[in-house]
Each structure stands twice: as C-alpha cells, then as structure tokens.
Design a protein around this motif. Sequence first.
Motif, short mmCIF file in Angstrom:
data_model
loop_
_atom_site.label_atom_id
_atom_site.label_comp_id
_atom_site.label_asym_id
_atom_site.label_seq_id
_atom_site.Cartn_x
_atom_site.Cartn_y
_atom_site.Cartn_z
N PHE A 1 0.84 -1.20 0.00
CA PHE A 1 0.00 0.00 0.00
C PHE A 1 0.88 1.25 0.00
O PHE A 1 0.65 2.19 -0.78
N HIS A 2 1.89 1.27 0.86
CA HIS A 2 2.76 2.44 0.95
C HIS A 2 3.84 2.45 -0.12
O HIS A 2 4.36 3.52 -0.46
N GLY A 3 4.17 1.27 -0.67
CA GLY A 3 5.24 1.20 -1.66
C GLY A 3 4.77 1.28 -3.10
O GLY A 3 5.59 1.44 -4.01
N PHE A 4 3.46 1.20 -3.33
CA PHE A 4 2.94 1.23 -4.69
C PHE A 4 3.15 2.57 -5.39
O PHE A 4 3.54 2.62 -6.56
N PRO A 5 2.89 3.72 -4.71
CA PRO A 5 3.08 5.01 -5.37
C PRO A 5 4.54 5.23 -5.79
O PRO A 5 5.47 4.99 -5.02
N ASN A 6 4.71 5.65 -7.02
CA ASN A 6 5.99 5.91 -7.68
C ASN A 6 6.71 4.64 -8.10
O ASN A 6 7.87 4.69 -8.50
N ALA A 7 6.03 3.48 -8.06
CA ALA A 7 6.63 2.25 -8.56
C ALA A 7 6.37 2.07 -10.05
O ALA A 7 6.96 1.18 -10.67
N TYR A 8 5.49 2.85 -10.63
CA TYR A 8 5.24 2.85 -12.08
C TYR A 8 4.97 1.46 -12.64
O TYR A 8 5.49 1.09 -13.69
N GLY A 9 4.17 0.70 -11.94
CA GLY A 9 3.76 -0.60 -12.44
C GLY A 9 4.79 -1.69 -12.28
O GLY A 9 4.53 -2.84 -12.67
N THR A 10 5.92 -1.43 -11.68
CA THR A 10 6.96 -2.45 -11.54
C THR A 10 6.70 -3.39 -10.37
O THR A 10 7.42 -4.38 -10.21
N LEU A 11 5.69 -3.09 -9.56
CA LEU A 11 5.27 -3.99 -8.48
C LEU A 11 3.88 -4.56 -8.72
O LEU A 11 3.39 -5.36 -7.94
N GLY A 12 3.25 -4.15 -9.81
CA GLY A 12 1.90 -4.60 -10.11
C GLY A 12 1.06 -3.45 -10.60
O GLY A 12 1.53 -2.31 -10.72
N MET B 1 15.27 2.89 -2.52
CA MET B 1 15.45 1.59 -3.14
C MET B 1 15.68 0.46 -2.14
O MET B 1 15.46 -0.71 -2.48
N ASP B 2 16.07 0.77 -0.91
CA ASP B 2 16.14 -0.30 0.10
C ASP B 2 14.74 -0.88 0.32
O ASP B 2 14.56 -2.11 0.34
N SER B 3 13.75 0.00 0.48
CA SER B 3 12.37 -0.47 0.63
C SER B 3 11.89 -1.16 -0.64
O SER B 3 11.21 -2.19 -0.58
N TYR B 4 12.25 -0.59 -1.78
CA TYR B 4 11.79 -1.15 -3.05
C TYR B 4 12.30 -2.58 -3.24
O TYR B 4 11.55 -3.46 -3.68
N GLU B 5 13.55 -2.83 -2.93
CA GLU B 5 14.11 -4.17 -3.14
C GLU B 5 13.38 -5.20 -2.28
O GLU B 5 13.15 -6.34 -2.73
N ARG B 6 12.98 -4.82 -1.07
CA ARG B 6 12.21 -5.74 -0.23
C ARG B 6 10.85 -6.01 -0.85
O ARG B 6 10.36 -7.15 -0.87
N LEU B 7 10.22 -4.96 -1.37
CA LEU B 7 8.92 -5.12 -2.03
C LEU B 7 9.05 -5.98 -3.28
O LEU B 7 8.20 -6.84 -3.55
N LYS B 8 10.09 -5.75 -4.04
CA LYS B 8 10.29 -6.50 -5.28
C LYS B 8 10.48 -7.98 -4.97
O LYS B 8 9.93 -8.85 -5.66
N ALA B 9 11.23 -8.28 -3.93
CA ALA B 9 11.47 -9.68 -3.56
C ALA B 9 10.19 -10.36 -3.09
O ALA B 9 9.97 -11.55 -3.35
N ARG B 10 9.32 -9.61 -2.43
CA ARG B 10 8.07 -10.21 -1.93
C ARG B 10 7.00 -10.33 -3.00
O ARG B 10 6.32 -11.36 -3.09
N TYR B 11 6.83 -9.28 -3.82
CA TYR B 11 5.68 -9.23 -4.71
C TYR B 11 5.99 -9.53 -6.18
O TYR B 11 5.07 -9.74 -6.97
N ASP B 12 7.26 -9.56 -6.54
CA ASP B 12 7.65 -9.94 -7.91
C ASP B 12 8.93 -10.76 -7.86
O ASP B 12 9.94 -10.40 -8.46
#
Length: 463
Positions: free
Chosen positions: A159-170, A436-447
């Motif tokens: 929810f908090h990591g989706f904004p500014n991910a430009y579709g790279t998390l879903g 990007m520290d937060s992003y890498e954790r999100l990427k590992a979990r959701y993609d």
Amino acid sequence: MSTPSMPQARAAREAQRAHAARVRAVAERLRQDPSRKPLALDKRTSNLFRHRQRAARQRLDLSGLNQVLGADTQAGWVDVEGMLTYEDLVAWTLPRGAMPAVVPQLKTITVGGALAGVGIEATSFRHGLVHETMSALEVLLPGGEVVRCTADNEHADLFHGFPNAYGTLGYALSARLRTQPTQPFVHVRHQRFDDPRAFFDALAAACAPMPAGVGSDFVDGVLFGPREQVLSLARFVPEAARASDYTWLDIYHESLRRREEDTLTTAGYLWRWDTDWFWCSRRFGLQHRWLRHLLGRRYLNSRTYTRWMRWNARWRAAQRLDRLLGQRHESVVQDVDIPLAGAVAFAEFLRSEVGIWPVWVCPVRGSAPPRFPLYPLPDGLCVNFGFWDVVPVRAGQSPDHVNRRVEDAVLRLGGIKSLYSDTFFTREVFDRAYGMDSYERLKARYDPQGRAPHLFDKCVRGA
C-alpha cells in the motif's frame, strides 16, 4: 456517517460482482501466459514523457476495468477501477455534489496511473498528492495474484510502496479514494507580483492551516518570467451571474495576466489546463485564434496533443527539422517538488540556467516521516514546479545538459523530481533519492520472478 440507500447498495453490490469477474479473467490470462517478456500495460494513451526502448513486451490489457464501483459522497469516498480516467470519474461525481480530493490536470490520466506515478493539483496544499487520498488498493501482481492493500493490513508495505513504482510492483485494479463536497462554480482571484520572494511568501500564507470554510479551496500559480508572477486563489461558490469558458477560443493562462478575478463552472475549473495542455499547445501554433477556429473545440484537449507528440516521437519530425536547419534542441519536460525554503533559489536557477517560461507552480504538503518510501516528499509545505519545452543545445554541451543540471539543483535543495519524464541519475543517486532499500524488499516479496522491470531500468534506462 451516512448510509447508502437500498438501490445504491444493490447497484454497488452488482458493480462489485461484475468487477470481481473482470479481475478473475485478467488474472487468469496473466497466470496462464507462458511468455517471459517484460510486462507492460496495453494503453491507448499515456502521459509518460521519457525515452523507452523498442522491445518485445507482454502487453496486458486492463482497459475493461474502467468503472465507478460505488460511493458514499456524504461519507467522503468513492470506489473506482484502475483504468477509469479522471475525465469520466469527475463526470460521475460532480452531479452528486462531490469530486475526488485531488484531480490531476489532464483528462486522460487514469486513477491507476496517478497512484502508480505522482498526481498533483491545486487542492494538494490541503490533501497532498493523489496517493495520499487513497484508503484501499487492489493490486494485480506480476505473477497473476491479486491482493488487497490498506495502510494497516498484511499488505501495508505494498500500500505504501505502490506510489511511484510505475507498475513495476503490479497494477492497480481498484481503489477507494477520498472525495470532497463541491458547489457548482469556482471563483478565482489572481494576485500579481514582480518579486519571487513576495510571491512565495503570499503562497505560503494562502496555504496556512485555517478552520473549515475559511481560506482558499484551490491554490496554484504561474511564473511568467523573472519579474512576473501570478498567484491564483480559488473558492467554491453556489452561483454566478456568468462563467468563463476556456474550452475553445479563450485561453485560460492568458486570462491570468489580464483579469483580476474570474468565475468558472467547477468542471471548467478542474479542466482549465487541459484545453491547452497548460500552454504547450503553442508548440502547434494554437495560440492563434484563427487556428483554434479551424481546429474546433473537439480537438482542443490533451488527448489530441498527446497523440501528436507520440507521432512526433515515432517519426522524429522535430529532430529532422533541427538537422535541416542546422540546430540542436534538448527536450526539458520536468515536474519537481522543492521545500518552500528553497523555492526562491529554484526560481532563480530556472532564470539563470533553464530559461523556460511560463512555469506552473503548485503547493503540496508533505508529511513527517514520509509515509510513501518511493516518493519521500519533504516534510511541510513544498512547491511543485512544472516546466515543459525545448531549449537550444549550446556549443560544447551534451544533449541532456539542462536536464542533468535540473536534477543536481533539485537534490541540492532537498527536493525530489517526478519520474514520468527523462531521468539521468546514476544508480547510486537514484537508490538514495527513491527509497530503493524499501523497493528491493517489495520486489522480492511481490515480484520474486522479476516479471516486471526494475524501477531504475524502467525510469532511467528506458527498459
């Protein structure tokens, strides 16, 4: 809190059932597709202005997810599908006496696009960016799973990591957005300044917290040059003797320089910038009244200009003309958010090193600590500067000289820039600026399979 009527509740249930069926269909198609190509949305329009490599992609068609699913405008929320345009959303809410709390400037922007990127408008001094107004989000993950996210459930990180991910998390399938009540008209006062410091002091005063019903409902402004600024303060009003029309022959931004006050319908105000794409329609000569007569009201809108720009990008018409004339130009299309304390310095930077006028100015309020790690807007009142044009490439300069200087100035002043346009940060700088520290954790979990591109690859390398 109000309770929807029985017919409204029944219609909402039917809409949700139809939505669930559409979601199952697209998720199943994605899960069953054996392609390993990078994911991309199959969209007819786009408000992205950055270089993209021509590469084979797995195109995902979510165009059928474009409906309003339900609302309680008295309680202040609306449920919508991700591919719904703000043009259609506003057309649905205004007859019900409400509007989304933040309505981005261009009609073709979709709800999902504004949440995955960054959306702003003249209510952002009160409500923040578009993603600050969502309370729930349904996401199609790159692997085909569907998750529902809120600020405090098991998917709060997405929810908090989706904004500014430009579709790279879903991709956003649906969302609940906050609404605010409206009135039929908006009255605008234009205040003129010849000194940037006085202009930004007045902007800060207009954005100071005030009791409900006091102060402005909308605040934005335009820098027409180093010695000419206009601050526009607007409020809802219930009635008006007449309302100005900026959908054809009259041009909104020109009115700021000759009118002290104005009144528009609420819809006319929300789309005041769309008719001329702010002022970018002048790239096509549409500041001339005879050409506006010839083109007609139907084609004066951001949808038309975006189509023309895509044609130019495909056929490189502007670059060919430059070569024919022995010229070189750099496209500078940027929106940046600068803390209020650095606004005067950034305006001076624009004067001395960029030279693009006019510049749109829109205040936006950040939070401490930042709630959305991939777009950590600085705490307190910030100022969004939007500037979009081409500048000549001088002898000895690289073709991206000005864009790089803009990025340096933004970081030096403690700000952040939107990623919808060309970006030149190094990987190290990008990682620090965009969480990007937060992003890498999100990427590992959701993609975990990496079916969607990495944010850096998409926004900087153009993958």
